[in-house]
Design a protein around this motif. Sequence first.
Motif, PDB file in Angstrom:
ATOM      1  N   GLN A 185       0.809  -1.218   0.000  1.00 17.71           N
ATOM      2  CA  GLN A 185       0.000   0.000   0.000  1.00 17.71           C
ATOM      3  C   GLN A 185       0.840   1.264   0.000  1.00 17.71           C
ATOM      4  O   GLN A 185       0.384   2.311  -0.469  1.00 17.71           O
ATOM      5  CB  GLN A 185      -0.915   0.002   1.236  1.00 17.71           C
ATOM      6  N   LEU A 186       2.057   1.218   0.545  1.00 12.50           N
ATOM      7  CA  LEU A 186       2.944   2.383   0.594  1.00 12.50           C
ATOM      8  C   LEU A 186       4.309   2.004   0.017  1.00 12.50           C
ATOM      9  O   LEU A 186       4.718   0.847   0.080  1.00 12.50           O
ATOM     10  CB  LEU A 186       3.105   2.878   2.035  1.00 12.50           C
ATOM     11  N   HIS A 187       5.009   3.001  -0.518  1.00 15.11           N
ATOM     12  CA  HIS A 187       6.267   2.731  -1.202  1.00 15.11           C
ATOM     13  C   HIS A 187       7.378   3.631  -0.654  1.00 15.11           C
ATOM     14  O   HIS A 187       7.158   4.435   0.255  1.00 15.11           O
ATOM     15  CB  HIS A 187       6.089   2.930  -2.708  1.00 15.11           C
ATOM     16  N   GLU A 188       8.603   3.468  -1.223  1.00 18.16           N
ATOM     17  CA  GLU A 188       9.757   4.230  -0.764  1.00 18.16           C
ATOM     18  C   GLU A 188       9.476   5.734  -0.808  1.00 18.16           C
ATOM     19  O   GLU A 188       8.889   6.241  -1.768  1.00 18.16           O
ATOM     20  CB  GLU A 188      10.991   3.931  -1.631  1.00 18.16           C
ATOM     21  N   GLY A 189       9.891   6.406   0.258  1.00 17.74           N
ATOM     22  CA  GLY A 189       9.706   7.851   0.344  1.00 17.74           C
ATOM     23  C   GLY A 189       8.430   8.270   1.037  1.00 17.74           C
ATOM     24  O   GLY A 189       8.276   9.447   1.386  1.00 17.74           O
ATOM     25  N   ALA A 190       7.505   7.340   1.258  1.00 17.44           N
ATOM     26  CA  ALA A 190       6.237   7.684   1.901  1.00 17.44           C
ATOM     27  C   ALA A 190       6.426   7.795   3.405  1.00 17.44           C
ATOM     28  O   ALA A 190       7.209   7.062   4.018  1.00 17.44           O
ATOM     29  CB  ALA A 190       5.178   6.636   1.577  1.00 17.44           C
ATOM     30  N   LEU A 191       5.712   8.736   4.007  1.00 19.33           N
ATOM     31  CA  LEU A 191       5.715   8.890   5.460  1.00 19.33           C
ATOM     32  C   LEU A 191       4.675   7.943   6.043  1.00 19.33           C
ATOM     33  O   LEU A 191       3.519   7.951   5.633  1.00 19.33           O
ATOM     34  CB  LEU A 191       5.390  10.330   5.849  1.00 19.33           C
ATOM     35  N   ILE A 192       5.093   7.168   7.001  1.00 21.84           N
ATOM     36  CA  ILE A 192       4.182   6.217   7.631  1.00 21.84           C
ATOM     37  C   ILE A 192       4.006   6.600   9.088  1.00 21.84           C
ATOM     38  O   ILE A 192       4.960   7.003   9.765  1.00 21.84           O
ATOM     39  CB  ILE A 192       4.702   4.764   7.492  1.00 21.84           C
ATOM     40  N   LYS A 193       2.774   6.493   9.561  1.00 15.90           N
ATOM     41  CA  LYS A 193       2.444   6.849  10.934  1.00 15.90           C
ATOM     42  C   LYS A 193       2.351   5.590  11.790  1.00 15.90           C
ATOM     43  O   LYS A 193       1.936   4.526  11.320  1.00 15.90           O
ATOM     44  CB  LYS A 193       1.116   7.607  10.985  1.00 15.90           C
ATOM     45  N   ALA A 194       2.696   5.746  13.048  1.00 11.85           N
ATOM     46  CA  ALA A 194       2.682   4.604  13.960  1.00 11.85           C
ATOM     47  C   ALA A 194       1.253   4.165  14.235  1.00 11.85           C
ATOM     48  O   ALA A 194       0.420   4.970  14.665  1.00 11.85           O
ATOM     49  CB  ALA A 194       3.385   4.961  15.265  1.00 11.85           C
ATOM     50  N   ASN A 195       0.975   2.873  13.977  1.00  6.93           N
ATOM     51  CA  ASN A 195      -0.320   2.244  14.305  1.00  6.93           C
ATOM     52  C   ASN A 195      -1.506   3.028  13.754  1.00  6.93           C
ATOM     53  O   ASN A 195      -2.566   3.098  14.381  1.00  6.93           O
ATOM     54  CB  ASN A 195      -0.449   2.089  15.830  1.00  6.93           C
ATOM     55  N   ASP A 196      -1.339   3.609  12.589  1.00  7.06           N
ATOM     56  CA  ASP A 196      -2.410   4.386  11.956  1.00  7.06           C
ATOM     57  C   ASP A 196      -3.243   3.454  11.082  1.00  7.06           C
ATOM     58  O   ASP A 196      -2.703   2.682  10.282  1.00  7.06           O
ATOM     59  CB  ASP A 196      -1.800   5.506  11.119  1.00  7.06           C
ATOM     60  N   ALA A 197      -4.572   3.529  11.231  1.00  6.81           N
ATOM     61  CA  ALA A 197      -5.452   2.655  10.449  1.00  6.81           C
ATOM     62  C   ALA A 197      -5.285   2.892   8.958  1.00  6.81           C
ATOM     63  O   ALA A 197      -5.476   1.984   8.149  1.00  6.81           O
ATOM     64  CB  ALA A 197      -6.909   2.879  10.855  1.00  6.81           C
ATOM     65  N   GLY A 198      -4.918   4.107   8.557  1.00  5.25           N
ATOM     66  CA  GLY A 198      -4.739   4.410   7.145  1.00  5.25           C
ATOM     67  C   GLY A 198      -3.342   4.168   6.634  1.00  5.25           C
ATOM     68  O   GLY A 198      -3.039   4.498   5.492  1.00  5.25           O
ATOM     69  N   SER A 199      -2.461   3.628   7.473  1.00  7.29           N
ATOM     70  CA  SER A 199      -1.062   3.414   7.082  1.00  7.29           C
ATOM     71  C   SER A 199      -0.683   1.938   7.128  1.00  7.29           C
ATOM     72  O   SER A 199       0.410   1.577   7.543  1.00  7.29           O
ATOM     73  CB  SER A 199      -0.120   4.220   7.987  1.00  7.29           C
ATOM     74  N   THR A 200      -1.592   1.078   6.706  1.00  6.65           N
ATOM     75  CA  THR A 200      -1.274  -0.346   6.626  1.00  6.65           C
ATOM     76  C   THR A 200      -0.347  -0.579   5.438  1.00  6.65           C
ATOM     77  O   THR A 200      -0.645  -0.187   4.306  1.00  6.65           O
ATOM     78  CB  THR A 200      -2.550  -1.185   6.449  1.00  6.65           C
ATOM     79  N   LEU A 201       0.784  -1.218   5.699  1.00  5.50           N
ATOM     80  CA  LEU A 201       1.749  -1.472   4.636  1.00  5.50           C
ATOM     81  C   LEU A 201       1.263  -2.575   3.697  1.00  5.50           C
ATOM     82  O   LEU A 201       1.256  -2.428   2.480  1.00  5.50           O
ATOM     83  CB  LEU A 201       3.094  -1.873   5.243  1.00  5.50           C
ATOM     84  N   LEU A 202       0.836  -3.688   4.280  1.00  5.07           N
ATOM     85  CA  LEU A 202       0.409  -4.847   3.514  1.00  5.07           C
ATOM     86  C   LEU A 202      -0.276  -5.813   4.456  1.00  5.07           C
ATOM     87  O   LEU A 202      -0.258  -5.629   5.680  1.00  5.07           O
ATOM     88  CB  LEU A 202       1.587  -5.535   2.822  1.00  5.07           C
ATOM     89  N   THR A 203      -0.858  -6.856   3.885  1.00  2.00           N
ATOM     90  CA  THR A 203      -1.478  -7.919   4.676  1.00  2.00           C
ATOM     91  C   THR A 203      -0.776  -9.232   4.360  1.00  2.00           C
ATOM     92  O   THR A 203      -0.506  -9.528   3.189  1.00  2.00           O
ATOM     93  CB  THR A 203      -2.974  -8.042   4.359  1.00  2.00           C
TER      94      THR A 203
END
Length: 377
Positions: A185-203
């Motif tokens: 869901q997110l790629h290199e350079g993206a800002l990811i938030k800790a335990n954010d429902a909208g920041s799931t990397l993958l399943t």
Amino acid sequence: MKFLYRGTPVVLIPLVVLLVSACGGGAGKSAAPPVPVMTARVKKQSVPINLISIGTVQSLRTVAVKSQVDGIIAQIHFKEGDEVKAGDLLVTLDQRPFENNVRMAEADLATARAQAGHADADVERYKPLDEQSLVAKDTYLQFVTAAKIAKATVQSKEAALANAGLQLSYASIVAPIDGCTGQLQLHEGALIKANDAGSTLLTVNQLAPISVAYSLPETYLDRVRLALKDGKKLTATAVGTDAASKKAEGTLEFIDNSVDSTTGTVLLKATFPNADHELWPGELVNIDTSLGVDEGVIVVPSPAVQNGQAGTQVFVVKADQTVELRNVKVDRVDGALTVIASGLKEDETVVTDGQLRLASGTKIEVSPLAASAAAAP
């Protein structure tokens, strides 16, 4: 007038002839020919007890991978759809902020340890003086208290350093379980938030073993529970939705603790080893649950059984090659065979095709196709 009178016999004579001919034709009418049908012999045999239902393949474990710290994605170490093992590195965040926090925590710990050493030295220096009453008691107690505070500060800084190291480890995101990775869901350079429902990397879905959830009518619940009595295991076979391709064999592992009152069904789950990944999460499959075998039951080909006004019926062939319409009670249908609870005896002959032209007492003849099939080994 004479013309009309003389013409009348010309019209009447053919009519009389036709009437006489019609009356005479009925006297020589032949009997109806036998109706060609296909037949089969009633057998007594053992029939497996199988319950067929549609089920959905489910992963035993599904994990949505998220970051435990805020950060910038620096590197992706897998491809979508890869199979991974628990602990495999998936994503690396920019580690520099976390490394700096570790160095700061190390410096704070070093300072605290130095202060603690100095406080201990003060206590050791003033202890003999306190024993000789050469220094005020309160003064010595102040040095002792300062040493204890310094020791506690060291412990706090040690915990801060351990936490900084833990945050640094969170910058390396690893696979939580063995399984197959999904869409990134997110790629290199993206800002990811800790335990954010909208920041799931993958399943990550576990594929082996795997389960299939399906429902059966509550009328079969007692039979299923009886088959599981005394620790016995029930075999469940997964078949493709085309009912032709066998997928895998598993074991019934779960019966829900209540019946769904809205549908009158009970939920079951079967577990499959799925070493070859024949079953895929979300896939629809037919589940054939085996409850054992009915020994020595009366069976006929399923096409022989017809639904009539009086219920289920079959045409039974008598010795004089006429048929009798007989009511029967069906126990269950097992594919091409129907198990008969009552109404038929072993070795009787029933009609399997051609019933539309039959009634009780109709003369029949067995078609050549049926005869050749019966003669086949």
